[in-house]
Design an enzyme around this catalytic site. Structure first.
Site, short mmCIF file in Angstrom:
data_model
loop_
_atom_site.label_atom_id
_atom_site.label_comp_id
_atom_site.label_asym_id
_atom_site.label_seq_id
_atom_site.Cartn_x
_atom_site.Cartn_y
_atom_site.Cartn_z
N HIS A 53 4.71 -7.94 5.75
CA HIS A 53 4.11 -9.09 5.07
C HIS A 53 4.87 -10.33 5.52
O HIS A 53 6.05 -10.26 5.89
CB HIS A 53 4.22 -8.94 3.56
N GLU A 55 6.25 -12.69 3.89
CA GLU A 55 7.51 -12.90 3.16
C GLU A 55 8.62 -12.02 3.70
O GLU A 55 9.76 -12.46 3.89
CB GLU A 55 7.34 -12.60 1.66
N CYS A 83 3.46 -9.93 -3.51
CA CYS A 83 3.24 -8.63 -4.13
C CYS A 83 4.56 -8.13 -4.71
O CYS A 83 5.62 -8.75 -4.53
CB CYS A 83 2.69 -7.64 -3.10
N CYS A 86 7.34 -7.59 -2.03
CA CYS A 86 7.93 -8.84 -1.55
C CYS A 86 8.75 -9.52 -2.64
O CYS A 86 9.83 -10.07 -2.36
CB CYS A 86 6.84 -9.77 -1.04
#
Length: 152
Positions: A53, A55, A83, A86
């Site tokens: 992701h 992040e 999420c 993260c």
């Protein structure tokens, strides 16, 4: 010190991710001096990595750049509510502030779902500011998924 948003750069990274066929989410980490330390967009498909992701990628890059697993005094700008995975990484890295654009009622882990930073087992809770460039961030996602549905 005057506030300077880096959400435009995060949106640029999200657009690049979408152009690569990734879910259009972008993130930027800014150091205590206000300089950009890392910027990237989702790369889960390109890297065959469900943890890639935006992040996570910028946290990894910023930690490598600083030579530390902690990003004290650093701020994260991300186009979508992080999420739970993260959010846990954000807490572990001790990021000072999180600024995000669009909310994610389905998979978010900050204001929705797990609410990681509110959990008693969270090691750190950053300051959180939501809604920065929310319309632009949400529109990128809506357009991406509408195109995907149209292509099927």
């Amino acid at each position: 010190m005057r506030f300077t948003s880096h959400m435009d750069l995060a949106l640029d990274e999200a657009r690049k991710a979408g152009a690569r066929g990734e879910v259009p989410v972008g993130a930027v980490i800014v150091g205590p001096d206000g300089a950009v330390v890392a910027a990237d967009g989702n790369r889960t498909r390109a890297l065959n990595d469900p943890t890639a992701h935006a992040e996570m990628l910028v946290i990894r890059a910023a930690c490598a750049a600083t030579g530390s697993e902690r990003l004290l005094g650093h701020d994260l700008y991300v186009t979508l509510e992080p999420c739970a995975m993260c959010a846990a990484a954000i807490a572990a890295a001790r990021i000072r502030r999180v600024y995000y654009g669009a909310s994610d009622p389905k998979s978010g882990g900050v204001a929705h779902g797990a609410c990681v930073f509110d959990h008693p087992q969270s090691h750190h809770a950053p300051e959180v500011y939501d809604g920065l460039a929310e319309r632009d961030a949400a529109q990128l996602l809506k357009d991406f998924f509408a195109q995907k549905r149209g292509a099927e």
